[in-house]
Write a protein that holds these residues in place. Sequence first.
Motif, short mmCIF file in Angstrom:
data_model
loop_
_atom_site.label_atom_id
_atom_site.label_comp_id
_atom_site.label_asym_id
_atom_site.label_seq_id
_atom_site.Cartn_x
_atom_site.Cartn_y
_atom_site.Cartn_z
N GLY A 199 69.98 72.84 3.43
CA GLY A 199 69.38 71.53 3.42
C GLY A 199 67.89 71.59 3.69
O GLY A 199 67.16 70.66 3.39
N SER A 200 67.43 72.69 4.25
CA SER A 200 66.02 72.85 4.60
C SER A 200 65.26 73.55 3.49
O SER A 200 65.81 74.41 2.79
N ARG A 201 64.00 73.20 3.38
CA ARG A 201 63.13 73.91 2.43
C ARG A 201 62.61 75.15 3.14
O ARG A 201 61.57 75.13 3.80
N LEU A 202 63.31 76.24 2.99
CA LEU A 202 62.96 77.47 3.70
C LEU A 202 61.84 78.19 2.96
O LEU A 202 62.03 79.24 2.36
N GLY A 203 60.66 77.59 3.03
CA GLY A 203 59.52 78.12 2.28
C GLY A 203 59.14 79.53 2.70
O GLY A 203 58.55 80.27 1.90
N GLU A 204 59.47 79.91 3.93
CA GLU A 204 59.16 81.27 4.39
C GLU A 204 59.82 82.33 3.50
O GLU A 204 59.33 83.45 3.38
N LEU A 205 60.95 81.97 2.88
CA LEU A 205 61.65 82.94 2.04
C LEU A 205 60.84 83.30 0.80
O LEU A 205 61.03 84.36 0.22
N ALA A 206 59.94 82.40 0.39
CA ALA A 206 59.10 82.70 -0.77
C ALA A 206 58.22 83.91 -0.50
O ALA A 206 57.89 84.68 -1.42
N MET A 207 57.84 84.12 0.76
CA MET A 207 57.03 85.29 1.11
C MET A 207 57.82 86.58 0.94
O MET A 207 57.24 87.65 0.76
N ASP A 208 59.16 86.47 1.02
CA ASP A 208 60.02 87.64 0.82
C ASP A 208 60.44 87.81 -0.63
O ASP A 208 61.31 88.63 -0.93
N GLY A 209 59.86 87.00 -1.52
CA GLY A 209 60.16 87.14 -2.94
C GLY A 209 61.22 86.19 -3.46
O GLY A 209 61.61 86.30 -4.64
N ALA A 210 61.69 85.26 -2.62
CA ALA A 210 62.73 84.34 -3.09
C ALA A 210 62.14 83.31 -4.05
O ALA A 210 61.05 82.78 -3.82
N ARG A 211 62.87 83.03 -5.10
CA ARG A 211 62.52 81.92 -5.99
C ARG A 211 63.12 80.64 -5.40
O ARG A 211 64.24 80.66 -4.90
N MET A 212 62.37 79.55 -5.45
CA MET A 212 62.79 78.31 -4.83
C MET A 212 63.30 77.33 -5.89
O MET A 212 62.65 77.12 -6.92
N MET A 213 64.47 76.73 -5.63
CA MET A 213 65.07 75.81 -6.59
C MET A 213 65.54 74.54 -5.88
O MET A 213 66.55 74.56 -5.17
#
Length: 380
Positions: A199-213
């Motif tokens: 439910g959260s926008r875990l933007g920190e994961l983008a730094m680990d290479g995660a694509r956000m959807m």
Amino acid sequence: MTTGDAGDPDRTAASNELSGIVNGPVVQAGTIHGGITFHVAPAGEWAAPDEIPPLTVRFRNRDGMLDRLDGWFVPDPEGASVGFAALYGLPGVGKTTLVSRWAERGRKWFPDGQIYVDFATLRGGTAGADVSEAVWGCLKSLGVDAAYIPTTLADRTRLLRTRTAGKRLLVFLDNISDPAHAAALLPKGRGSVLLVASGSRLGELAMDGARMMPVEPLDRESSLQVLADRCGAETVAADPDAADAVVRHCGGLPVALHVAAARLTTEKRLTLAGLAVELTDESRRLAGMSLGRERPVAAAFDLAYRELAPEPARLYRLMGWYPGATFDAGVAAVAAVLDPRRTADALDALTRASLLEETPDGRFRFHDLVRLHAGERAAE
């Protein structure tokens, strides 16, 4: 450790050392007369894990998102990297269903199995206990006997990397709230994919290479199709105005649509028109999205609400009583008696939790059902 016989001058002392992690029987001895027998229970037959929840309803309106996941992660022949994506959106918006559908149609891409971890069932312990338990569960799914799973999170994580190396797996972490937990569960095998739903926008994961959807609520047409799938196309066609009203009050959330359809199919005296009238009353709407003692819609919002820190939770409750459709940070600050910085932090926390939406002009608004939930929590 030094061993020897003090009464036997001809016997030389020996050094006997053991270091590192040992999983299984060990003998440390000098001279052994006779044999040694280990009694080890035979391992059961291991099968590749297939744990992601199955679909029980017809899938609607997410074909574009499925195609995007295909484009990101359909393994190439070389399997050059580990795929990583985070899906986020309102509680009950259908993130788990979306991943289940993609996992179902992509089964052939993950010959070594599909692992599922629901963090909602692991919360409530001490800090970090849930992720350690999650890694333990993944190791069990990969065939590691419970007696041989290390006790510390660091050792479990290292063993998980070892056991996933050379495998092509899909790992799905549902209801995750801490971005740091995802890193401990990344599989190592090339061509593997880690999907996170939150439910959260875990933007920190983008730094680990995660694509956000982001996963948005269903549109009107798709919502009507869901209602027709569950309670019959003839029911919807017989009273299209009432069907429109029910769909509008459900706000595009599949969890709300499923409850509405379930009531129509199980409560014999309830008609589509009667349900539409019942849901029109805001004071009864969330209660109308219940089945007996079960309140699936409110429960979905409760899960996100319980993760809030005290100050954002208080602002959430207060703004649930605000009569306008949108509000700005100044109104929120006055309502909560907070300075601008603390108000901004609380609004950011609510937005990150997908309980509040920021509009392009910098104002804020609740989804209608979330607003009613916030008001209920305030009343309590």
